[in-house]
Scaffold this motif. Structure first.
Motif, PDB file in Angstrom:
ATOM      1  N   THR A  69      56.844  12.342  -1.077  1.00 39.60           N
ATOM      2  CA  THR A  69      55.404  12.500  -0.850  1.00 39.60           C
ATOM      3  C   THR A  69      54.646  11.993  -2.069  1.00 39.60           C
ATOM      4  OG1 THR A  69      55.263  14.735  -1.814  1.00 39.60           O
ATOM      5  CG2 THR A  69      55.812  14.574   0.529  1.00 39.60           C
ATOM      6  N   ARG A  70      53.408  11.647  -1.858  1.00 36.48           N
ATOM      7  CA  ARG A  70      52.563  11.206  -2.965  1.00 36.48           C
ATOM      8  C   ARG A  70      52.278  12.370  -3.902  1.00 36.48           C
ATOM      9  NH1 ARG A  70      48.892   6.333  -1.863  1.00 36.48           N
ATOM     10  NH2 ARG A  70      47.864   7.190  -3.677  1.00 36.48           N
ATOM     11  N   PHE A  71      51.999  12.037  -5.157  1.00 36.32           N
ATOM     12  CA  PHE A  71      51.590  13.049  -6.133  1.00 36.32           C
ATOM     13  C   PHE A  71      50.083  13.271  -6.036  1.00 36.32           C
ATOM     14  CE2 PHE A  71      49.937  14.103 -10.391  1.00 36.32           C
ATOM     15  CZ  PHE A  71      50.621  15.289 -10.617  1.00 36.32           C
ATOM     16  N   ALA A  72      49.338  12.156  -5.898  1.00 33.89           N
ATOM     17  CA  ALA A  72      47.883  12.248  -5.825  1.00 33.89           C
ATOM     18  C   ALA A  72      47.323  11.120  -4.966  1.00 33.89           C
ATOM     19  CB  ALA A  72      47.277  12.180  -7.230  1.00 33.89           C
ATOM     20  N   HIS A  73      46.106  11.321  -4.489  1.00 38.70           N
ATOM     21  CA  HIS A  73      45.424  10.308  -3.695  1.00 38.70           C
ATOM     22  C   HIS A  73      43.924  10.430  -3.956  1.00 38.70           C
ATOM     23  CE1 HIS A  73      44.593   7.484  -0.515  1.00 38.70           C
ATOM     24  NE2 HIS A  73      43.843   8.363   0.128  1.00 38.70           N
ATOM     25  N   ASN A  74      43.313   9.314  -4.335  1.00 41.83           N
ATOM     26  CA  ASN A  74      41.880   9.309  -4.667  1.00 41.83           C
ATOM     27  C   ASN A  74      41.515  10.379  -5.690  1.00 41.83           C
ATOM     28  OD1 ASN A  74      41.375   7.165  -2.908  1.00 41.83           O
ATOM     29  ND2 ASN A  74      40.898   8.524  -1.193  1.00 41.83           N
ATOM     30  N   GLY A  75      42.381  10.519  -6.684  1.00 44.51           N
ATOM     31  CA  GLY A  75      42.101  11.450  -7.782  1.00 44.51           C
ATOM     32  C   GLY A  75      42.383  12.907  -7.490  1.00 44.51           C
ATOM     33  N   ARG A  76      42.886  13.220  -6.306  1.00 41.93           N
ATOM     34  CA  ARG A  76      43.183  14.609  -5.946  1.00 41.93           C
ATOM     35  C   ARG A  76      44.666  14.791  -5.681  1.00 41.93           C
ATOM     36  NH1 ARG A  76      39.262  17.175  -1.574  1.00 41.93           N
ATOM     37  NH2 ARG A  76      40.378  19.002  -2.394  1.00 41.93           N
ATOM     38  N   ARG A  77      45.195  15.936  -6.094  1.00 40.04           N
ATOM     39  CA  ARG A  77      46.608  16.225  -5.870  1.00 40.04           C
ATOM     40  C   ARG A  77      46.904  16.327  -4.386  1.00 40.04           C
ATOM     41  NH1 ARG A  77      49.753  18.766  -9.867  1.00 40.04           N
ATOM     42  NH2 ARG A  77      51.309  18.840  -8.199  1.00 40.04           N
ATOM     43  N   VAL A  78      48.011  15.738  -3.973  1.00 40.01           N
ATOM     44  CA  VAL A  78      48.473  15.861  -2.590  1.00 40.01           C
ATOM     45  C   VAL A  78      49.288  17.157  -2.498  1.00 40.01           C
ATOM     46  CG1 VAL A  78      50.018  14.852  -0.864  1.00 40.01           C
ATOM     47  CG2 VAL A  78      48.453  13.380  -2.153  1.00 40.01           C
ATOM     48  N   PRO A  79      49.104  17.939  -1.444  1.00 40.72           N
ATOM     49  CA  PRO A  79      49.796  19.227  -1.372  1.00 40.72           C
ATOM     50  C   PRO A  79      51.303  19.108  -1.222  1.00 40.72           C
ATOM     51  CG  PRO A  79      48.743  18.745   0.724  1.00 40.72           C
ATOM     52  CD  PRO A  79      48.270  17.698  -0.249  1.00 40.72           C
ATOM     53  N   THR A  80      52.014  20.024  -1.881  1.00 40.17           N
ATOM     54  CA  THR A  80      53.450  20.151  -1.686  1.00 40.17           C
ATOM     55  C   THR A  80      53.671  21.001  -0.428  1.00 40.17           C
ATOM     56  OG1 THR A  80      53.591  22.201  -2.956  1.00 40.17           O
ATOM     57  CG2 THR A  80      53.794  20.136  -4.187  1.00 40.17           C
ATOM     58  N   THR A  81      54.924  21.174  -0.039  1.00 38.06           N
ATOM     59  CA  THR A  81      55.192  21.991   1.154  1.00 38.06           C
ATOM     60  C   THR A  81      54.722  23.433   0.944  1.00 38.06           C
ATOM     61  OG1 THR A  81      57.465  22.325   0.357  1.00 38.06           O
ATOM     62  CG2 THR A  81      57.110  20.596   2.001  1.00 38.06           C
ATOM     63  N   HIS A  82      54.821  23.950  -0.292  1.00 39.29           N
ATOM     64  CA  HIS A  82      54.302  25.291  -0.568  1.00 39.29           C
ATOM     65  C   HIS A  82      52.772  25.293  -0.471  1.00 39.29           C
ATOM     66  CE1 HIS A  82      58.239  26.562  -2.489  1.00 39.29           C
ATOM     67  NE2 HIS A  82      57.900  27.641  -1.828  1.00 39.29           N
ATOM     68  N   ASN A  83      52.135  24.247  -1.011  1.00 40.07           N
ATOM     69  CA  ASN A  83      50.669  24.180  -0.984  1.00 40.07           C
ATOM     70  C   ASN A  83      50.114  24.107   0.431  1.00 40.07           C
ATOM     71  OD1 ASN A  83      50.722  21.952  -3.852  1.00 40.07           O
ATOM     72  ND2 ASN A  83      50.632  24.190  -3.810  1.00 40.07           N
ATOM     73  N   ILE A  84      50.862  23.463   1.333  1.00 38.69           N
ATOM     74  CA  ILE A  84      50.407  23.333   2.722  1.00 38.69           C
ATOM     75  C   ILE A  84      50.246  24.709   3.366  1.00 38.69           C
ATOM     76  CG2 ILE A  84      51.140  22.560   5.042  1.00 38.69           C
ATOM     77  CD1 ILE A  84      52.356  20.087   3.647  1.00 38.69           C
ATOM     78  N   LEU A  85      51.008  25.683   2.882  1.00 32.98           N
ATOM     79  CA  LEU A  85      50.914  27.039   3.419  1.00 32.98           C
ATOM     80  C   LEU A  85      49.630  27.742   2.987  1.00 32.98           C
ATOM     81  CD1 LEU A  85      54.634  28.126   2.883  1.00 32.98           C
ATOM     82  CD2 LEU A  85      53.546  27.451   5.032  1.00 32.98           C
ATOM     83  N   ASP A  86      48.922  27.138   2.026  1.00 33.64           N
ATOM     84  CA  ASP A  86      47.624  27.676   1.598  1.00 33.64           C
ATOM     85  C   ASP A  86      46.578  27.288   2.638  1.00 33.64           C
ATOM     86  OD1 ASP A  86      45.359  28.567   0.372  1.00 33.64           O
ATOM     87  OD2 ASP A  86      45.567  27.352  -1.445  1.00 33.64           O
ATOM     88  N   ASN A  87      46.650  27.930   3.764  1.00 35.90           N
ATOM     89  CA  ASN A  87      45.790  27.636   4.909  1.00 35.90           C
ATOM     90  C   ASN A  87      45.418  28.974   5.546  1.00 35.90           C
ATOM     91  OD1 ASN A  87      45.197  27.184   7.815  1.00 35.90           O
ATOM     92  ND2 ASN A  87      45.630  25.038   7.342  1.00 35.90           N
ATOM     93  N   ARG A  88      44.133  29.165   5.837  1.00 36.20           N
ATOM     94  CA  ARG A  88      43.689  30.469   6.366  1.00 36.20           C
ATOM     95  C   ARG A  88      44.336  30.807   7.713  1.00 36.20           C
ATOM     96  NH1 ARG A  88      43.801  30.308   2.492  1.00 36.20           N
ATOM     97  NH2 ARG A  88      42.291  30.324   0.795  1.00 36.20           N
ATOM     98  N   LEU A  89      44.931  29.813   8.375  1.00 35.17           N
ATOM     99  CA  LEU A  89      45.708  30.115   9.581  1.00 35.17           C
ATOM    100  C   LEU A  89      46.926  30.964   9.244  1.00 35.17           C
ATOM    101  CD1 LEU A  89      45.862  26.564  11.221  1.00 35.17           C
ATOM    102  CD2 LEU A  89      44.705  28.558  12.205  1.00 35.17           C
ATOM    103  N   LEU A  90      47.412  30.810   8.006  1.00 30.31           N
ATOM    104  CA  LEU A  90      48.694  31.401   7.634  1.00 30.31           C
ATOM    105  C   LEU A  90      48.579  32.528   6.615  1.00 30.31           C
ATOM    106  CD1 LEU A  90      50.695  28.056   7.238  1.00 30.31           C
ATOM    107  CD2 LEU A  90      50.587  29.520   9.257  1.00 30.31           C
TER     108      LEU A  90
END
Length: 317
Positions: A69-90
C-alpha cells in the motif's frame, strides 16, 4: 606493423565476461534517483541468477501496509489496515482517540534507528495487544468491514495491478506477511480485484462469534518485529512454496527482513526496502540491510522491473 589478435585467442574468462554483459537484461528503473544500493553489481548478479533459474523457482514474500500500500498520497498518510478500522461504523470516538494516542506513543519507537529490534520488541507487543483489546471491546461487526474499506482512502501503490497480474500469470506464489488485520487486508485486495489464488496471507485475523461480532483475535500475535517466528511456523507448511529456492522480498521495516527465514535451502534472496519517512535518520541502516532501497517511492516500478526481468528468461518461454 600492428597485428590484430583474433577474438578466438582472447582468454576464455574475458569472453565469458563479455557474453554475460551482452546477455544481461538492463533494468533502467534501477537508475532512478530514488533508488539506493550498497552493491549494485551484487544486485544485478542476483537478479540474473534468479532469471536463469526461471519463474518456477521463484516465490515473493511481502509486507502489506506501507509496502504494497502507499505510504502517502497528496501529502496525507494513507491508512493502514488498523487505521481503516477507525470508522464510526466500527468504533466510537473514544476508541479512535485511544488508538491515535497509542500510535503517537509507539510508532516513534518502531522507527527509532537508535534502538535495536530486541529493545523495541516489548513495546510492539504492548501496542498491538492494547489495540486488539480496544477493538474487541467495540464488538465490531464482520458485515461492516467491506463498507469501512470502501469508505476509506486505502490505496495500493501505483503499478500494483501489473505486479499482481504478472505473479499470477507466471504462477509465482505471493506470501503476504502482515502485522495488520488480515480480514481488512483481504477486503482491500478484493476491492482492488487482486486477491488471486496464488496469494497466501499470514496476519492477525479476527475471531467472530456466531452472530458475526468480534470476540477475540486468532492465534499468535504478529507484529513488526516477530515475523521470523511466523515465517518459521507457517511458511514450511505451505506446499505452494516448496521447491522455490529464490526469493524476492519486499518490506518497509528492518523487521521485515526476517520474513524469508522460513524458506528452507534458499539459493538467492533479493530484498527491496521502501524507506517511506525519517529518511536521513534511517537511510544508512536501510542501505546496510536491504539490497535495494526505495526512498519515498510510492510506486511498484522497481519491483515490477525486477520481476519482469526474473520471469523473462528463456526457461519461461
Amino acid at each position: 606493423m600492428v597485428h590484430h589478435v583474433p577474438w578466438i585467442y582472447t582468454p576464455v574468462r574475458t569472453v565469458l565476461a563479455i557474453w554475460n554483459q551482452l546477455t544481461k537484461t538492463e533494468i533502467p528503473e534501477l537508475a532512478k534517483s530514488s533508488v539506493l544500493m550498497r552493491e549494485r553489481s551484487r544486485v544485478e548478479d542476483t537478479i540474473h541468477a534468479m532469471q536463469r533459474a526461471g519463474a518456477g523457482s521463484l516465490q515473493v514474500i511481502s509486507d502489506f501496509d506501507m509496502t504494497l500500500t502507499r505510504f502517502a498520497h497528496n501529502g496525507r498518510r494513507v491508512p493502514t489496515t488498523h487505521n481503516i478500522l477507525d470508522n464510526r461504523l466500527l468504533i466510537d470516538e473514544d476508541c479512535a482517540k485511544k488508538m491515535r494516542e497509542l500510535l503517537n506513543t509507539y510508532y516513534p519507537i518502531e522507527i527509532d534507528s537508535s534502538r535495536t529490534a530486541e529493545e523495541k520488541l516489548p513495546f510492539m507487543v504492548e501496542w498491538w495487544t492494547e489495540v486488539h483489546e480496544l477493538l474487541i471491546q467495540q464488538g465490531i461487526r464482520k458485515d461492516m468491514l467491506a463498507q469501512a474499506v470502501q469508505e476509506s482512502s486505502a490505496m495500493l501503490r501505483d503499478g500494483y495491478k501489473l505486479f499482481f497480474d504478472r505473479l499470477t500469470e507466471q504462477q509465482v506464489p505471493l506470501l503476504i506477511f502482515s502485522a495488520g488485520v488480515g480480514d481488512v487486508l483481504e477486503e482491500v485486495m478484493r476491492q482492488h480485484r487482486v486477491f488471486y489464488p496464488n496469494v497466501h496471507i499470514i496476519s492477525n485475523y479476527m475471531d467472530f462469534d456466531q452472530t458475526g461480532v468480534l470476540r477475540a483475535f486468532k492465534g499468535q500475535l504478529i507484529h513488526t518485529f516477530n515475523k521470523r517466528d511466523g515465517a518459521l511456523s507457517h511458511a514450511a507448511g505451505l506446499r505452494a512454496l516448496q521447491g522455490r529456492p529464490n526469493v524476492l522480498l519486499l518490506g518497509d521495516s528492518l523487521g521485515d527482513l526476517t520474513m524469508a527465514d522460513g524458506v528452507s535451502e534458499h539459493q538467492n534472496i533479493l530484498t527491496i526496502g521502501f524507506l517511506n519517512d525519517q529518511v536521513e535518520e534511517r537511510k544508512e541502516s536501510y542501505v546496510d540491510s536491504f539490497d535495494i532501497v526505495l526512498v519515498r517511492d510510492e510506486t511498484m516500478d522497481v519491483a515490477n522491473a525486477v520481476l519482469r526481468c526474473i520471469t523473462s528468461s528463456r526457461r519461461n518461454k
